[in-house]
Design an enzyme around this catalytic site. Structure first.
Site, mmCIF file in Angstrom:
data_model
loop_
_atom_site.group_PDB
_atom_site.id
_atom_site.type_symbol
_atom_site.label_atom_id
_atom_site.label_comp_id
_atom_site.label_asym_id
_atom_site.label_seq_id
_atom_site.Cartn_x
_atom_site.Cartn_y
_atom_site.Cartn_z
ATOM 1 N N ASP A 1 1.264 -1.134 -0.365
ATOM 2 C CA ASP A 1 -0.569 -0.293 0.137
ATOM 3 C C ASP A 1 0.741 1.063 0.428
ATOM 4 O OD1 ASP A 1 -2.528 -1.173 0.260
ATOM 5 O OD2 ASP A 1 -2.134 -1.691 2.653
ATOM 6 N N ASP B 1 1.062 4.152 2.348
ATOM 7 C CA ASP B 1 0.287 4.775 3.498
ATOM 8 C C ASP B 1 0.632 6.183 3.360
ATOM 9 O OD1 ASP B 1 -0.979 2.599 4.284
ATOM 10 O OD2 ASP B 1 0.585 1.498 4.661
#
Length: 210
Positions: free
Chosen positions: A137, A139
């Site tokens: 991901d 983030d």
């Protein structure tokens, strides 16, 4: 002298842990020299900084504590952005994420907002250890000590949604952190992740007692 306060997601290099705990088999104290610990959310304890230890895959995580005296290096998510080291990381460990970070940086600059990188991408940028992969991901966090205008936040979320890789953005306030996506898509309460645990609020910058 005011004690330095570390924020969740800050990376700390330390020379020892705060307690003689039973550490997992995949962790060795010598790893602390090259692998920083990550500040995590937990109730405050005097000179005990709550941290998480990362291993070499997602299943290897361990909660621990360190003291401020043990910290010999400190990098914030925002400092990782300032270094812009994803350009060189693209040469040594090619991932589409690095180009996306360049696009994200352009968007945040257009809004004149400070932002930081967290998660596995932050760990790799800080250490050059290849911890990110194609499924990682993106983030991010926005430090917002004062109220962030919701219209600005909505425009930002709209711009970020056009990217092929959509980042997960957390807004960090003095009370805790909440998801940008949740805030711009709801007119009611949002979930705040605080040091004391999660709670719902309609104003992420104000306690009920204020």
């Amino acid at each position: 002298m005011m004690e330095l306060v570390y924020q969740p997601h800050d990376l700390l290099w330390v020379n020892q842990l705060a307690n003689d705990e039973l550490t997992p088999a995949w962790f060795h104290l010598k790893d602390l020299i090259s692998r920083p610990v990550v500040v995590r959310r937990a109730p405050y304890e005097a000179d005990r900084i709550a941290v998480g230890i990362r291993g070499f895959n997602r299943s290897q995580r361990h909660a621990s504590f360190v003291t401020s005296q043990a910290v010999f290096r400190h990098i914030t998510p925002e400092q990782l952005v300032e270094k812009q080291s994803w350009h060189t990381q693209q040469q040594t460990h090619p991932l589409p994420h690095w180009q996306t970070l360049t696009q994200i940086d352009r968007i945040f600059r257009s809004f004149d907002l400070s932002w930081g990188i967290t998660g596995s991408l932050a760990f790799e940028l800080a250490t050059a250890v290849e911890t990110a992969n194609q499924q990682s991901d993106i983030d991010l966090r926005i430090l917002a000590p004062t109220t962030l205008d919701k219209r600005v936040a909505s425009e930002l979320a709209k711009e970020l949604s056009t990217l092929q890789q959509r980042p997960d953005v957390q807004i960090e306030t003095p009370l805790g952190a909440f998801a940008l996506s949740e805030w711009v898509h709801t007119s009611g309460s949002v979930m705040i992740k605080s040091n004391q645990g999660p709670f719902l609020t309609q104003n992420p910058w104000q306690t009920d007692s204020d």
